[in-house]
Design an enzyme around this catalytic site. Structure first.
Site, PDB file in Angstrom:
ATOM      1  N   LYS A 112      15.525  -4.558 -14.278  1.00 28.17           N
ATOM      2  CA  LYS A 112      16.472  -4.276 -13.202  1.00 28.17           C
ATOM      3  C   LYS A 112      15.666  -4.058 -11.915  1.00 28.17           C
ATOM      4  CE  LYS A 112      19.329  -1.857 -10.460  1.00 28.17           C
ATOM      5  NZ  LYS A 112      18.906  -1.497  -9.086  1.00 28.17           N
ATOM      6  N   CYS A 122       3.887   5.154  -2.613  1.00 25.27           N
ATOM      7  CA  CYS A 122       3.900   6.460  -3.278  1.00 25.27           C
ATOM      8  C   CYS A 122       2.512   7.095  -3.323  1.00 25.27           C
ATOM      9  CB  CYS A 122       4.457   6.334  -4.689  1.00 25.27           C
ATOM     10  SG  CYS A 122       3.718   5.005  -5.654  1.00 25.27           S
ATOM     11  N   GLU A 173       8.428  13.753   0.364  1.00 27.85           N
ATOM     12  CA  GLU A 173       7.948  12.385   0.562  1.00 27.85           C
ATOM     13  C   GLU A 173       8.802  11.688   1.618  1.00 27.85           C
ATOM     14  OE1 GLU A 173       6.208   8.986  -2.329  1.00 27.85           O
ATOM     15  OE2 GLU A 173       8.266   9.609  -2.757  1.00 27.85           O
ATOM     16  N   GLU A 202       6.686   6.606 -13.086  1.00 26.36           N
ATOM     17  CA  GLU A 202       5.752   6.662 -11.957  1.00 26.36           C
ATOM     18  C   GLU A 202       6.583   6.957 -10.723  1.00 26.36           C
ATOM     19  OE1 GLU A 202       4.112   6.055  -8.786  1.00 26.36           O
ATOM     20  OE2 GLU A 202       3.882   3.921  -9.194  1.00 26.36           O
TER      21      GLU A 202
END
Length: 501
Positions: free
Chosen positions: A186, A294, A395, A260
């Site tokens: 996906k 990231c 973040e 992750e």
């Protein structure tokens, strides 16, 4: 509902509409609805993809389940040949896939060409040889032989993000294929053009059903995929918030996961650092992929004794960054991948000043009139930042770096580790002992010494804390795509004698 996909192509070879890839066929979604893929540099529609639903997932998982028995018994030679051929084809059309990545994501062409594509190709090369490394082991006993077989898991659900789609696809499917699993992938509904085009070209290599691709919104397909009783493993890269939901979904059938997730990595500059080289790394960490990485070293811990010189050079470097058309090879900073992401970054730019941070450079959208229709943010550095501020804890996923000054190493290390994340980190020093001491002390999955983003083949990547669990990008990930079976062969003849009547 339309009965046929419109496959008219534009100047880049992009079709007007793409279907799901299920059981070796390109098919229209059950809902008949589509999603526009946008060029974030100018807001124009590139193409349409299917808006999938649970029925599409059911069909994809069924195809993957049917393909698993034969694929799991395929030879290592067969799997290796396929992975090598995938890498060869990617190399042959390197610039084509890089262009698609840039058009849909907004990243500079130079990054797609020289970072994304080589790294993606490298994953298929790395795991091609791994097909021969999936061996078991034996244990010798006086009265028995113990055999440990290593076997593929089955149907794996893989959910990838929009920031580096080709690389994320490669690091997921390469080990899954090498170890004999089948997959339902996906991709992100906002950025997946390059990934879909990849499977169009590679479809003839893979037996039908081994890889299936279902596009759509997470809320429409995510739960149906991860909770499906025939799915035995999920691999996810994305946000912590989404990971929490996926972990809950995975608990329905108690299946293993690799996650992750996000990061707020500490990039530590000591007083004996090579300042010019460290400035270059800090600049790269700020602007690479528009900061939508990231692993980015978004908390820059700068020693007070070199603060003035470093910041002056850092400011000059960022103000010299060339921001513009991502397809121009001279461009160094492109457009945020979506309007939603640009709005998120802008909200943090406002928050930073409210929290008391100072703008060293940037802090706004681009004021270049030629870029007004795109999602362009100036590279930004905030000073006077405290580790307790939200801009230092959350973040942002944009071209934004927060500078935190320090003088005492022990106190700095406490702050560096005072975060819910633990994905990456960096340290600059000429002192070998200090390099090892800080690297050992950082609570994070990867530490780069004297060069940030120093990606090397077969080095594990993964997180501590809320940055996730499991490791990718190395042969270590094969443990997450296989399971062991212990077989004990008795060598002692006759009865045991304990239960004689």
């Amino acid at each position: 509902m339309a009965t046929q996909l419109d496959t008219t192509e534009d100047e880049y070879g992009i079709k007007s509409e793409y279907g799901h890839y299920i059981g070796g066929e390109w098919i229209q979604g059950d809902s008949g609805k589509t999603i526009d893929l946008i060029n974030p540099a100018n807001g124009k529609v590139l193409t349409k993809i299917q808006a999938g639903n649970a029925k599409d997932i059911e069909r994809a998982v069924s195809a993957a389940k049917d393909a698993f028995p034969k694929w799991s018994q395929s030879s290592a030679n067969e799997r290796q040949d396929i992975l090598i051929e995938i890498a060869r084809r990617l190399k042959e059309r390197h610039s084509h896939y890089a262009t698609l990545e840039t058009l849909n994501n907004g990243k500079p062409m130079r990054e797609s060409m020289y970072f994304d594509m080589p790294q993606a190709i490298g994953q298929f090369e790395l795991f091609a040889g791994a097909a021969f490394g999936l061996h078991g082991k034996t244990h010798d006993y006086a009265d028995a032989i113990g055999i440990v077989h290593r076997e593929p898991l089955g149907v794996c659900a893989q959910i990838i993000p929009w920031n580096v789609p080709m690389l994320m696809m490669a690091c997921k499917i390469a080990p899954a294929l090498a170890s004999g699993n089948t997959v339902v992938l996906k991709p992100a509904e906002t950025v997946c053009l390059s990934v879909i085009e990849f499977f169009m070209e590679m479809a003839d290599l893979l037996p039908p059903g081994v890889i299936n691709v279902v596009t759509g919104y997470g809320q429409d397909v995510g739960e149906a995929l991860v909770t499906h009783p025939d799915v035995v493993k999920v691999a996810f890269t994305g946000s912590v918030a989404t990971a929490r939901r996926i972990i809950q979904y995975a608990s329905a059938n108690i299946i293993p996961q690799t996650m992750e997730l996000g990061g707020k990595s500490a990039h530590i500059i000591c007083e004996d650092a090579d300042i010019d080289a460290a400035v270059e790394s800090a600049t790269m960490s700020t602007v690479l992929n528009k900061g939508e990485v990231c692993l980015a070293g978004s908390r820059l811990f700068l020693h007070q004794s070199i603060e003035e010189e470093f910041l002056e050079k850092f400011k000059t470097a960022l103000e010299g960054i060339r921001q513009g058309d991502p397809l121009d090879m001279a461009t160094q900073l492109g457009a945020q991948a979506s309007k939603m992401q640009m709005d998120k970054v802008e909200s943090y730019l406002s928050l930073a000043t409210e929290e008391g941070a100072h703008v060293l450079t940037g802090g706004t959208r681009s004021d270049n009139a030629d870029l007004a229709s795109g999602h362009f943010i100036k590279p930004t550095v905030f000073t006077n930042v405290k580790n307790s501020m939200r801009i230092a804890r959350e973040e942002i996923f944009g071209p934004v770096t927060s500078v935190i000054t320090w003088s005492d190493e022990d106190e700095m290390m406490k702050q560096a580790n005072d975060t819910s994340y633990g994905l990456a980190g960096g340290v600059w020093t000429a002192n070998l002992n200090r390099a090892h001491r800080i690297s050992r002390g950082l609570e994070t999955g990867t530490v780069w010494v004297n060069r940030y983003y120093n990606m090397q083949a077969n080095m594990p990547v993964g997180g501590y804390k809320q940055s996730g669990f499991g490791r990718e990008f190395s042969h270590e990930v094969l443990n997450h795509y296989t399971q062991t079976k212990s077989v004990v062969i008795n060598l002692q003849e006759g009865r045991v004698g304990m239960f004689d009547q």
